[in-house]
Each structure stands twice: as structure tokens, then as C-alpha cells.
Scaffold this active site. Structure first.
Site, PDB file in Angstrom:
ATOM      1  N   TRP A 149       0.825  -1.203  -0.132  1.00 23.43           N
ATOM      2  CA  TRP A 149      -0.116   0.077   0.068  1.00 23.43           C
ATOM      3  C   TRP A 149       0.912   1.330   0.091  1.00 23.43           C
ATOM      4  O   TRP A 149       1.756   1.475   0.848  1.00 23.43           O
ATOM      5  CB  TRP A 149      -1.121   0.052   1.250  1.00 23.43           C
ATOM      6  CG  TRP A 149      -1.717   1.160   1.473  1.00 23.43           C
ATOM      7  CD1 TRP A 149      -1.495   2.583   1.424  1.00 23.43           C
ATOM      8  CD2 TRP A 149      -3.490   0.957   1.068  1.00 23.43           C
ATOM      9  NE1 TRP A 149      -2.751   3.321   1.144  1.00 23.43           N
ATOM     10  CE2 TRP A 149      -3.909   2.611   1.346  1.00 23.43           C
ATOM     11  CE3 TRP A 149      -4.325   0.074   1.144  1.00 23.43           C
ATOM     12  CZ2 TRP A 149      -5.048   2.667   1.330  1.00 23.43           C
ATOM     13  CZ3 TRP A 149      -5.549   0.649   1.151  1.00 23.43           C
ATOM     14  CH2 TRP A 149      -6.010   1.597   1.187  1.00 23.43           C
ATOM     15  N   GLU A 222       7.443  -1.653   1.013  1.00 29.25           N
ATOM     16  CA  GLU A 222       7.474  -1.324   2.264  1.00 29.25           C
ATOM     17  C   GLU A 222       8.368  -2.439   3.108  1.00 29.25           C
ATOM     18  O   GLU A 222       7.916  -3.527   3.181  1.00 29.25           O
ATOM     19  CB  GLU A 222       5.895  -1.537   2.762  1.00 29.25           C
ATOM     20  CG  GLU A 222       4.877  -0.744   2.459  1.00 29.25           C
ATOM     21  CD  GLU A 222       3.668  -1.307   2.773  1.00 29.25           C
ATOM     22  OE1 GLU A 222       2.810  -1.072   3.935  1.00 29.25           O
ATOM     23  OE2 GLU A 222       2.986  -1.977   1.927  1.00 29.25           O
ATOM     24  N   ASP A 255       9.437   2.347   1.325  1.00 27.76           N
ATOM     25  CA  ASP A 255       8.410   3.371   1.880  1.00 27.76           C
ATOM     26  C   ASP A 255       8.293   3.092   3.231  1.00 27.76           C
ATOM     27  O   ASP A 255       7.744   2.159   3.957  1.00 27.76           O
ATOM     28  CB  ASP A 255       7.074   2.889   1.193  1.00 27.76           C
ATOM     29  CG  ASP A 255       5.820   3.718   1.668  1.00 27.76           C
ATOM     30  OD1 ASP A 255       5.884   4.304   2.634  1.00 27.76           O
ATOM     31  OD2 ASP A 255       4.694   3.534   0.962  1.00 27.76           O
ATOM     32  N   GLN A 258       5.193   3.880   7.878  1.00 25.74           N
ATOM     33  CA  GLN A 258       4.562   3.296   9.165  1.00 25.74           C
ATOM     34  C   GLN A 258       5.962   3.047   9.870  1.00 25.74           C
ATOM     35  O   GLN A 258       5.951   2.729  11.311  1.00 25.74           O
ATOM     36  CB  GLN A 258       3.829   2.143   8.755  1.00 25.74           C
ATOM     37  CG  GLN A 258       2.659   2.376   8.222  1.00 25.74           C
ATOM     38  CD  GLN A 258       1.571   1.574   8.321  1.00 25.74           C
ATOM     39  OE1 GLN A 258       1.435   0.502   9.371  1.00 25.74           O
ATOM     40  NE2 GLN A 258       0.535   1.773   7.475  1.00 25.74           N
ATOM     41  N   LYS A 284       3.480   9.169   8.012  1.00 28.22           N
ATOM     42  CA  LYS A 284       2.784   9.140   9.118  1.00 28.22           C
ATOM     43  C   LYS A 284       3.362   9.282  10.463  1.00 28.22           C
ATOM     44  O   LYS A 284       2.958  10.416  11.084  1.00 28.22           O
ATOM     45  CB  LYS A 284       2.005   7.680   9.307  1.00 28.22           C
ATOM     46  CG  LYS A 284       1.065   7.350   8.278  1.00 28.22           C
ATOM     47  CD  LYS A 284       0.834   5.692   8.234  1.00 28.22           C
ATOM     48  CE  LYS A 284      -0.045   5.234   7.079  1.00 28.22           C
ATOM     49  NZ  LYS A 284      -1.343   5.583   7.194  1.00 28.22           N
ATOM     50  N   ARG A 418      -3.873  -5.031  13.001  1.00 23.45           N
ATOM     51  CA  ARG A 418      -2.680  -4.692  13.183  1.00 23.45           C
ATOM     52  C   ARG A 418      -2.386  -3.733  14.341  1.00 23.45           C
ATOM     53  O   ARG A 418      -3.516  -2.733  14.560  1.00 23.45           O
ATOM     54  CB  ARG A 418      -2.802  -3.588  11.821  1.00 23.45           C
ATOM     55  CG  ARG A 418      -1.489  -2.823  11.404  1.00 23.45           C
ATOM     56  CD  ARG A 418      -1.623  -2.577  10.202  1.00 23.45           C
ATOM     57  NE  ARG A 418      -2.730  -2.027   9.609  1.00 23.45           N
ATOM     58  CZ  ARG A 418      -2.923  -0.909   8.672  1.00 23.45           C
ATOM     59  NH1 ARG A 418      -1.758  -0.608   7.971  1.00 23.45           N
ATOM     60  NH2 ARG A 418      -3.995  -0.650   8.461  1.00 23.45           N
TER      61      ARG A 418
HETATM   62  C1  LIG Z   1       3.210   2.090   3.815  1.00 29.09           C
HETATM   63  C2  LIG Z   1       2.155   3.240   3.458  1.00 29.09           C
HETATM   64  N1  LIG Z   1       2.656   4.084   2.356  1.00 29.09           N
HETATM   65  C3  LIG Z   1       1.954   5.176   2.059  1.00 29.09           C
HETATM   66  C4  LIG Z   1       0.620   5.253   2.424  1.00 29.09           C
HETATM   67  C5  LIG Z   1      -0.160   6.279   1.999  1.00 29.09           C
HETATM   68  O1  LIG Z   1      -0.038   7.461   2.805  1.00 29.09           O
HETATM   69  P1  LIG Z   1      -1.154   8.817   2.894  1.00 29.09           P
HETATM   70  O2  LIG Z   1      -2.552   8.030   3.288  1.00 29.09           O
HETATM   71  O3  LIG Z   1      -0.636   9.801   3.843  1.00 29.09           O
HETATM   72  O4  LIG Z   1      -1.237   9.278   1.597  1.00 29.09           O
HETATM   73  C6  LIG Z   1       0.251   4.418   3.646  1.00 29.09           C
HETATM   74  C7  LIG Z   1      -1.129   4.750   4.234  1.00 29.09           C
HETATM   75  O5  LIG Z   1      -1.723   4.106   4.760  1.00 29.09           O
HETATM   76  C8  LIG Z   1       0.951   3.464   4.049  1.00 29.09           C
HETATM   77  O6  LIG Z   1       0.465   2.649   4.862  1.00 29.09           O
END
Ligand SMILES: Cc1ncc(COP(=O)(O)O)c(C=O)c1O
Length: 452
Positions: A149, A222, A255, A258, A284, A418
Site C-alpha cells: 500500500w 514497504e 516506503d 509506518q 505518518k 494491526r
Molecule cells: C506504507 C504506506 N505508504 C503510503 C501510505 C499512503 O499515505 P497517505 O494516506 O498519507 O497518502 C500509507 C497509508 O496508509 C501506507 O501505509
């Protein structure tokens, strides 16, 4: 007349039922599980709904409020921005943005990562990473991982596989996907989690090489696949991914929306895995609940793309208000030793969850790092079949009993809570959350048994 009275804040809100009706009648629904209640305020690890009820927040809002909701340091930072500036012309770099860039580039990432660009959301930071990778390499192909994601904007939804892809037409060309590493439910039967993950990577790369038009740009991952079920890859996987990217002259993008800034008990997941990406995105956990995100890269890559005319000029790039907050977040993490606390409190929480696992057959797996934990619900431990109904019932019951939990339900990927409370949560609050979880789980299992 006092200065504040000249600009009164809004008066009494309409009655609760009217507001709930307004939410139903006037808001666009945007997916996910929405609560019937509205919410009023938040403090530390607690959120308060429109009935005044206190609910323990085991997700730090949307995984953002790492230092706790409305931490005094954040409130002070917002107030300070109110006396300095919220916003400037985007070509005017605020002093506080320079200070934040220095702190992040010097203290929070490893060389050669150094230079940051600050924007508002995680998706934006990943759009930046993808655009940089394409411009730097001259390619356009992106290899992504199943269950990922990265956001819901055009470029990021194209490389996301945990989100709903159907119904929005043609997504960006040049995107390839390979199976995610899943240590609990290996894709290749009979293999260990690690062997299966590495075999899937090898096959995924072979398929990519076969399909590639010869213009590769990036691998995006991620480091802990969160929405896809809190999957922690083995270290060997991340190292192999690094080698695969380098061998193909692709940018490796981490990414870390989190995972950065203490949540997993390290400064970043790059530090945990001992692997340095070419571009790291954070969001975040840097904003602590306010919209702040960044893409961080090396001086060499920044100079290269700048020379080629790189732009990401937005209304809120380099805004001073969120930067002031970001600075407060990282200073709080340092001052309150929250990285160490993520380790120790994470171990405490994990022990409590393992204790529950020992008593409930339906908890198939407890995994994660620091204060980013996943609890997988199964029909039984032998089959490991996902127990979606139990997950839904228990999550609902937890909320009724005063605990907010986030469940990820995907037929192909299991039913996984989670669990990511603020790093500042107390042991007493964790105990309370675990007691609610135990009660909710027991009651939901009884209910399922009665329904049979
Ligand atoms: C790993 C990861 N990257 C990117 C995003 C996207 O971030 P945003 O919702 O601030 O655009 C999220 C959102 O949940 C995420 O969990």
C-alpha cells in the site's frame, strides 16, 4: 474585549443525532470500516466519541500518532507556528524546514541518504520517489510487491496491491508485481517461510526480466508490509532486493510511512535490515497526526534530477506549520527515549499477545517489530485458514468494550489485526486493552459456537 474574543471559535455544536445525520447525509464515504459514532477529541492513547465515551486507541489513529494524540509538544509547535507562519510562497524556504531537513538528514538516516523534500501525505512522498527514480534512470518500469500500500494517487495506486484496484480504469503502464514474502503462510508449500520468500523473489525477478521493455526504474517496497498483513520479510530478502535493484540499475525505494521514526524500535527499517535504499519515503510517523511527509535521497541523485529539471512544486511543499510539528515529533522521540520504549513496550505487548495465543487456538500467529504488531486469526492452527468472521465480530466487540482495533481482511491474505498503539502508551493501558481483547475474543468464539 480580549484579543481572542474578537475572533470567536465556533459556538455550541448541533445535537449529536443531528451531527450523525449530517455525517450520513453530507459526507462522501471513502471505504474502510466506518464507525456509527462521531468522534470529538483525543489525548495520549485515548480517543473520545460523541457520547463522551473513552476508547483506547490501539492504532495510533491511522498509524500516525506515534507520540500520542495531542502531545503537549505538538500543541506547543502548532501554537508556535501560529505566532510564526503556517504557510509561505512555495519558493520561500522557511527556516524551520531547513532545520528539519538538517535533523532528518544528519540524525535519522544513514549515508548516502541526506536530502529531503517535505510535502503533506504519504502518497505524495511516494509520487516524488517514483518521479525521481524515473528521471534519474530514464526508465519507467516499477516492480512492486504483493500486498503493498503506497497511496491512492495515480502513480502510487498503480504500484499498490493491498488496495482496491478495480473500477478506476487504466493504471500507470510499466508496473510489475511479485508475490510478497509471507513467513506464516509461505506461497510455496513445503518450503520454509524464508526459502519460499527468496524463491518467490527469484521467480518474480525472472518474470520481470522477461517482461521488461528494457527501461527499468525502481523497485518499491514497504520494509514491513503493513496493510498486507504486517509481514516482516527475512533480512536475507531485503538484502537480495537491494542486490536485485543494483544489478538492474534500478532505484530501491523504501516506503517507511509506518516504520520510520521509532515505531519498530529503530530509527528506520533500513537500520533494522541493514539495507540502505536509494530513496526513502516517510510520512505518518513524522507528522505525529498532522499531514507531513518527506522523500529523502542522496546528494548525487538529487543533483542529477535537479540538473534534469526535477519539479514537485505544490501548494504545501515546505510548509512551516507541519515542519514545526515534525521537529517537535522527533525531539519528543529523542527526549522521551521512544525508540527504546518501542522496544521494551513492544516486548511487553507482544508477551501479552503471545499469552493470549497460548490460550486461544484461533490466534495462529503473533508477529511484527517493536510497536508494529500483527495478530493473525485462523480457523485452526493446522489448516491456517483465515477466520474472517471471528475477526469482524471480535473487532466490533472490542469497540463496544472500549478498544479500537484495526483488522485487515483479505481472502487471499488472512485476517490480521494491526496493532500499533502510541509508543507512549502505559503498561496499565496495554493491560486494559489485552483484557478487553481477551473478553471480546472469548465472547465472539462463544457466539460462533452457538451459531453452528
Ligand atoms: C506504507 C504506506 N505508504 C503510503 C501510505 C499512503 O499515505 P497517505 O494516506 O498519507 O497518502 C500509507 C497509508 O496508509 C501506507 O501505509
Amino acid at each position: 474585549m480580549a484579543e481572542d474574543d474578537k475572533f470567536p471559535t465556533q459556538g455550541d455544536a448541533p445535537p449529536r443525532e443531528d451531527l450523525r445525520a449530517a455525517a450520513r447525509d453530507y459526507l462522501v464515504r471513502y471505504g474502510g470500516d466506518a464507525f456509527p459514532n462521531l468522534f470529538r477529541s483525543a489525548k495520549g492513547s485515548i480517543v473520545i466519541d460523541d457520547t463522551g465515551r473513552e476508547i483506547l486507541d490501539f492504532t495510533s489513529g491511522q498509524m500516525c500518532a506515534t507520540i500520542g494524540h495531542n502531545h503537549p509538544a505538538i500543541v506547543a509547535a502548532v501554537n508556535r507556528a501560529g505566532t510564526e507562519a503556517f504557510h509561505f510562497f512555495s519558493g520561500m524556504i522557511p527556516e524551520v524546514v531547513a532545520e528539519l531537513a538538517l535533523r532528518v538528514g544528519r540524525d535519522w538516516v544513514s549515508a548516502p541518504l541526506k536530502k529531503s523534500i517535505f510535502v503533506s501525505t504519504g502518497a505524495e512522498s511516494n509520487e516524488i520517489a517514483l518521479r525521481m527514480a524515473k528521471m534519474y534512470t530514464g526508465g519507467y518500469e516499477v516492480l512492486a510487491i504483493g500486498g503493498s500500500w503506497h497511496g491512492v494517487t495515480g502513480g502510487t495506486s498503480a504500484v499498490s496491491f493491498a488496495s482496491d484496484r478495480k473500477g478506476y480504469g487504466v493504471s500507470a503502464p510499466g508496473v510489475y508485481v511479485m508475490p510478497e514474502p509471507n513467513m506464516y503462510r509461505p506461497y510455496i508449500p513445503g518450503m520454509s517461510g524464508e526459502a519460499s520468500a527468496l524463491a518467490c523473489l527469484e521467480l518474480g525477478l525472472k518474470m520481470f526480466d522477461m517482461a521488461s521493455s528494457g527501461r527499468p526504474a525502481a523497485i518499491i517496497v514497504e520494509p514491513i508490509i503493513s496493510a498486507g498483513g504486517v509481514l516482516v520479510p527475512p533480512k536475507s530478502y531485503m538484502k537480495a532486493l537491494r542486490e536485485a535493484a543494483s544489478a538492474r540499475a534500478m532505484m530501491l525505494i523504501f516506503d517507511e510511512a509506518q516504520t520510520a521514526f521509532g515505531r519498530i524500535g529503530y530509527r528506520t527499517a533500513a537500520e533494522l535490515f541493514g539495507v540502505t535504499p536509494d530513496i526513502m519515503t516517510v510520512s505518518k510517523t513524522l507528522g505525529g497526526g498532522l499531514p507531513l511527509a518527506a522523500a529523502i535521497t542522496s546528494q548525487a541523485i538529487e543533483e542529477d534530477v535537479h540538473a534534469k529539471g526535477f519539479t514537485f512544486y505544490t501548494s504545501h511543499v515546505s510548509d512551516p506549520l507541519p515542519a514545526r510539528v515534525g521537529l517537535a515529533v522527533i525531539e519528543t522521540i529523542e527526549r522521551e527515549h521512544l525508540i527504546e520504549r518501542a522496544k521494551s513496550t513492544g516486548a511487553y505487548l507482544r508477551a501479552g499477545l503471545v499469552n493470549l495465543q497460548n490460550r486461544f487456538e484461533a490466534i495462529g500467529d503473533v508477529r511484527g517489530e517493536g510497536m508494529l504488531l500483527g495478530v493473525e486469526l485462523v480457523i485452526d492452527r493446522e489448516s491456517r485458514l483465515p477466520n474472517h468472521r471471528l475477526g469482524a465480530l471480535t473487532t466490533q466487540r472490542c469497540f463496544e468494550l472500549g478498544l479500537s482495533m484495526n483488522i485487515r481482511r483479505r481472502p487471499e491474505r488472512g485476517s490480521v489485526w494491526r496493532i500499533a498503539p502510541p509508543l507512549t502508551i502505559s503498561h496499565a493501558e496495554i493491560d486494559r486493552g489485552l483484557a478487553i481483547l481477551e473478553q471480546a475474543l472469548g465472547e465472539s468464539l462463544d457466539r460462533l459456537a452457538r451459531e453452528k
